[in-house]
Design a protein around this motif. Structure first.
Motif, PDB file in Angstrom:
ATOM      1  N   LYS A 151       0.821  -1.212   0.000  1.00  0.00           N
ATOM      2  CA  LYS A 151       0.000   0.000   0.000  1.00  0.00           C
ATOM      3  C   LYS A 151       0.857   1.264   0.000  1.00  0.00           C
ATOM      4  N   ASN A 155       0.240   4.277  -2.488  1.00  0.00           N
ATOM      5  CA  ASN A 155      -0.143   5.611  -2.018  1.00  0.00           C
ATOM      6  C   ASN A 155       0.776   6.682  -2.596  1.00  0.00           C
ATOM      7  N   ASN A 158      -0.095   7.178  -6.230  1.00  0.00           N
ATOM      8  CA  ASN A 158      -1.349   7.932  -6.302  1.00  0.00           C
ATOM      9  C   ASN A 158      -1.115   9.419  -6.030  1.00  0.00           C
ATOM     10  N   ASN A 162      -1.463  12.471  -8.835  1.00  0.00           N
ATOM     11  CA  ASN A 162      -2.373  13.605  -8.600  1.00  0.00           C
ATOM     12  C   ASN A 162      -1.637  14.938  -8.676  1.00  0.00           C
ATOM     13  N   LEU A 182      -4.128   6.149 -12.174  1.00  0.00           N
ATOM     14  CA  LEU A 182      -4.905   6.289 -10.944  1.00  0.00           C
ATOM     15  C   LEU A 182      -5.949   5.173 -10.815  1.00  0.00           C
ATOM     16  N   GLU A 183      -6.578   4.834 -11.947  1.00  0.00           N
ATOM     17  CA  GLU A 183      -7.566   3.759 -11.905  1.00  0.00           C
ATOM     18  C   GLU A 183      -6.921   2.437 -11.504  1.00  0.00           C
ATOM     19  N   GLU A 186      -5.994   2.449  -7.873  1.00  0.00           N
ATOM     20  CA  GLU A 186      -7.179   2.226  -7.047  1.00  0.00           C
ATOM     21  C   GLU A 186      -7.592   0.753  -7.076  1.00  0.00           C
ATOM     22  N   HIS A 187      -7.519   0.171  -8.282  1.00  0.00           N
ATOM     23  CA  HIS A 187      -7.882  -1.250  -8.397  1.00  0.00           C
ATOM     24  C   HIS A 187      -6.918  -2.116  -7.588  1.00  0.00           C
ATOM     25  N   HIS A 189      -5.221  -1.216  -4.990  1.00  0.00           N
ATOM     26  CA  HIS A 189      -5.521  -0.966  -3.582  1.00  0.00           C
ATOM     27  C   HIS A 189      -6.734  -1.785  -3.139  1.00  0.00           C
ATOM     28  N   ASP A 190      -7.773  -1.825  -3.998  1.00  0.00           N
ATOM     29  CA  ASP A 190      -8.976  -2.600  -3.667  1.00  0.00           C
ATOM     30  C   ASP A 190      -8.673  -4.093  -3.604  1.00  0.00           C
ATOM     31  N   LYS A 312     -12.036  -2.916 -12.893  1.00  0.00           N
ATOM     32  CA  LYS A 312     -12.506  -2.257 -11.680  1.00  0.00           C
ATOM     33  C   LYS A 312     -13.043  -3.258 -10.660  1.00  0.00           C
TER      34      LYS A 312
END
Length: 353
Positions: A151, A155, A158, A162, A182-183, A186-187, A189-190, A312
């Motif tokens: 993570k 992070n 990410n 940004n 970014l997508e 996020e994926h 991370h999920d 996603k």
């Protein structure tokens, strides 16, 4: 003395030239008395022998019953040994069963050997369970450490992405690529979070308490993002269950989210229902969405399996659902028709049923 016997003696003595005198009666009476005593004693002995015979018969009957009982015990133990052989050595079970026609001493030896084997097997099992428990704890700790380590760079990626987008120096394809980064971040991370949740299902402290599913599901629906064209409703009062609210929240959340995600209808619905089956509760979550092909009915419960190639989606939600239901000794299945919708059914044992 018997009169006939006395006459016979008198006649015999006279034939022998012996004078019969009165004082001979005393002698004859003594002889008679001896015979009488002998007959009485003989009768007493016969009565005693008769009593002893009855006692011996009863004792013999008792011994016979005990012998039969012992034979039954030996037969039962022999059958038990035969079953042990059968389960431990299925291939040569017939031969082993034939060899179990044992006498008591041999049977005792076999039982002693079996007992020693069982004790040794239990000892090995305890050692194995201890090793597995240790390895499981190490794997659980490792999963949390790795997830934390993964993570951190995500992070950072990410945050840096940004920064680049906010600076506005990147345009055109570069800006689109940053959005894709970014997508994917996020994926990723999920995915990590999903793996952690999946591994933690049976690691949560097993505190069981009463849970009002009506309140839990209602709060869940209020906090979830539900598109305006989809209606989520509870058709019947849900029961009180005992367990951990975190698990039940994940259970209903994943099923409801899937029903919403795979609904392509202009007016969609998700219906939550409940039936009391006596010893078990049966729940259902039905939708009028895309439906699921029969070839996917088993696959969707496997980790990282999804119905499409959409990056996603984690493909862990239904795996978590299955693990929670199994944790509570329940069952899950589905009925579905393509383009008509899907109904997920699951059961849970009643408390103290």
């Amino acid at each position: 003395m018997n009169a006939l016997l006395k006459r016979q003696l008198r006649k015999h003595l006279q034939n022998q030239g012996v004078d019969y005198k009165e004082d001979l009666d005393v002698f004859l009476n003594a002889v008679s008395s001896s015979y009488t005593n002998y007959e009485e004693q003989l009768a007493m002995v016969q009565r005693a022998m008769a009593l002893s015979s009855d006692e011996l018969y009863e004792a013999n009957e008792s011994l016979r019953k005990e012998t039969n009982q012992q034979k039954e015990i030996i037969k039962s133990l022999t059958n038990t040994i035969a079953q042990l052989y059968k389960h431990s050595n299925p291939e040569d079970s017939n031969q082993k069963i034939e060899e179990t026609n044992l006498d008591a001493l041999e049977l005792a030896r076999v039982i002693d050997n079996q007992t020693r084997e069982i004790i040794e097997s239990n000892r090995q099992r305890d050692i194995l369970l201890a090793q597995l428990e240790k390895q499981n704890k190490e794997l659980n700790d490792y999963a949390h450490i790795v997830s934390h380590d993964l993570k951190s760079p995500l992070n950072n990626i990410n945050a840096l992405t940004n920064f680049l987008i906010e600076d506005g120096d990147v345009r055109g394809d570069g800006a689109e690529n940053l959005d894709l980064i970014l997508e994917h971040v996020e994926h990723m991370h999920d995915l990590i979070q999903g793996i952690l949740e999946y591994s933690a299902i049976d690691k949560v402290e097993d505190e069981a308490y009463a849970i009002n599913l009506n309140k839990l599901v209602a709060r869940l629906i209020e906090t979830m993002h539900i598109p305006a064209h989809i209606e989520v409703s509870i058709l019947n009062q849900l029961p009180l269950v005992y367990g951990n609210s975190f698990r039940f929240q994940q259970l209903f959340q994943n099923l409801i989210q899937n029903a919403i995600r795979y609904n392509d209808k202009a007016q969609g619905f998700v219906k939550i229902d409940f039936k009391d089956l006596g010893t078990r509760y049966q729940f259902s979550i039905a939708d009028n969405g895309n439906g699921i092909a029969p070839s996917y009915h088993d696959k969707i419960f496997q980790v990282f399996q999804t119905l499409d190639n959409d990056s996603k989606h984690k493909g862990i939600g239904l795996s978590i659902v299955l693990k929670i239901i199994k944790y509570y000794d329940g069952e899950i299945w589905l009925e579905s028709e393509l383009q008509q919708g899907t109904s997920f059914f699951f059961t849970l044992p009643k408390p103290n049923a």
